[in-house]
Design a protein around this motif. Structure first.
Motif, mmCIF file in Angstrom:
data_model
loop_
_atom_site.group_PDB
_atom_site.id
_atom_site.type_symbol
_atom_site.label_atom_id
_atom_site.label_comp_id
_atom_site.label_asym_id
_atom_site.label_seq_id
_atom_site.Cartn_x
_atom_site.Cartn_y
_atom_site.Cartn_z
ATOM 1 N N THR A 18 74.434 54.293 -21.675
ATOM 2 C CA THR A 18 73.395 54.215 -20.649
ATOM 3 C C THR A 18 73.499 52.868 -19.944
ATOM 4 O OG1 THR A 18 71.744 53.213 -22.119
ATOM 5 C CG2 THR A 18 71.854 55.631 -22.075
ATOM 6 N N SER A 19 72.764 52.724 -18.837
ATOM 7 C CA SER A 19 72.821 51.465 -18.096
ATOM 8 C C SER A 19 72.155 50.323 -18.869
ATOM 9 C CB SER A 19 72.170 51.627 -16.722
ATOM 10 O OG SER A 19 70.838 52.076 -16.856
ATOM 11 N N CYS A 22 75.478 49.822 -22.649
ATOM 12 C CA CYS A 22 76.756 50.391 -22.207
ATOM 13 C C CYS A 22 77.932 49.703 -22.891
ATOM 14 C CB CYS A 22 76.865 50.228 -20.695
ATOM 15 S SG CYS A 22 78.355 50.936 -20.011
ATOM 16 N N GLY A 43 80.644 48.602 -8.795
ATOM 17 C CA GLY A 43 79.383 49.295 -9.055
ATOM 18 C C GLY A 43 79.277 49.736 -10.499
ATOM 19 N N ASP A 44 78.042 49.934 -10.924
ATOM 20 C CA ASP A 44 77.818 50.300 -12.322
ATOM 21 C C ASP A 44 78.262 51.724 -12.632
ATOM 22 O OD1 ASP A 44 75.816 51.601 -10.939
ATOM 23 O OD2 ASP A 44 74.226 51.049 -12.344
ATOM 24 N N ASP A 45 78.286 52.602 -11.621
ATOM 25 C CA ASP A 45 78.677 53.990 -11.874
ATOM 26 C C ASP A 45 80.133 54.110 -12.311
ATOM 27 O OD1 ASP A 45 79.271 53.180 -9.244
ATOM 28 O OD2 ASP A 45 79.447 55.248 -8.556
ATOM 29 N N VAL A 46 80.978 53.186 -11.881
ATOM 30 C CA VAL A 46 82.389 53.198 -12.293
ATOM 31 C C VAL A 46 82.488 52.947 -13.792
ATOM 32 C CG1 VAL A 46 84.610 52.028 -12.041
ATOM 33 C CG2 VAL A 46 83.194 52.439 -10.041
ATOM 34 N N LEU A 48 79.936 53.204 -16.020
ATOM 35 C CA LEU A 48 79.225 54.256 -16.748
ATOM 36 C C LEU A 48 80.074 55.524 -16.868
ATOM 37 C CD1 LEU A 48 75.629 53.760 -15.343
ATOM 38 C CD2 LEU A 48 76.392 53.375 -17.695
ATOM 39 N N GLY A 49 80.909 55.784 -15.885
ATOM 40 C CA GLY A 49 81.802 56.945 -15.937
ATOM 41 C C GLY A 49 82.907 56.799 -16.968
#
Length: 138
Positions: A18-19, A22, A43-46, A48-49
């Motif tokens: 999770t953010s 992680c 970005g955080d989505d990279v 988190l993926g």
């Protein structure tokens, strides 16, 4: 005196996805990058993926600089345990064995792909018969 390294299982590392919490794994090392998510240029989505799996390929493909690699090391919290999963054995099949199974393979394949055409032909014949029978009655 050598530094003791904490060992984590893949399951343990993948639970931190999770953010707020992680962890990522790269080259057998575990990194807690929770505090870095907001600062990551991609970005955080990279990041988190890439949690819950080995992110080595993604990290290498992004072409990170030497500075980025040094920064990554500051987030290292341990290493992954080696699971010791046995290497699967390959089954060697001779050509003669393959040919012996050919009729069975053909039968299985024909069963799988011939239901639809046979059904369509059967319905067409049945409907044609009913249509001609009704036409003769008029």
């Amino acid at each position: 005196m050598p530094t003791l390294t904490k060992l984590y299982t893949v399951d343990e590392a993948s639970q931190h996805n999770t953010s707020e919490d992680c962890w990522i794994t790269i080259d057998g090392k575990v990194y807690d990058v929770s505090s870095y998510l907001d600062e990551h240029p991609g970005g955080d989505d990279v990041i988190l993926g890439a949690t819950g799996k080995d992110a080595t390929d993604e990290f290498e493909d992004a072409g990170h600089s030497k500075t980025a690699r040094e920064l990554l090391e500051t987030f290292c919290i341990g290493e992954l345990e080696e699971t010791g999963t046995p290497i699967p054995e390959f089954k060697i099949i001779s050509k003669k064995q393959q040919l012996n199974n050919l009729p069975q393979k053909f039968f299985n394949l024909s069963k799988q792909y011939w239901y639809a055409p046979i059904t369509v032909v059967g319905l067409s014949v049945g409907l044609g018969y009913l249509y001609l029978r009704k036409k003769q009655a008029i």
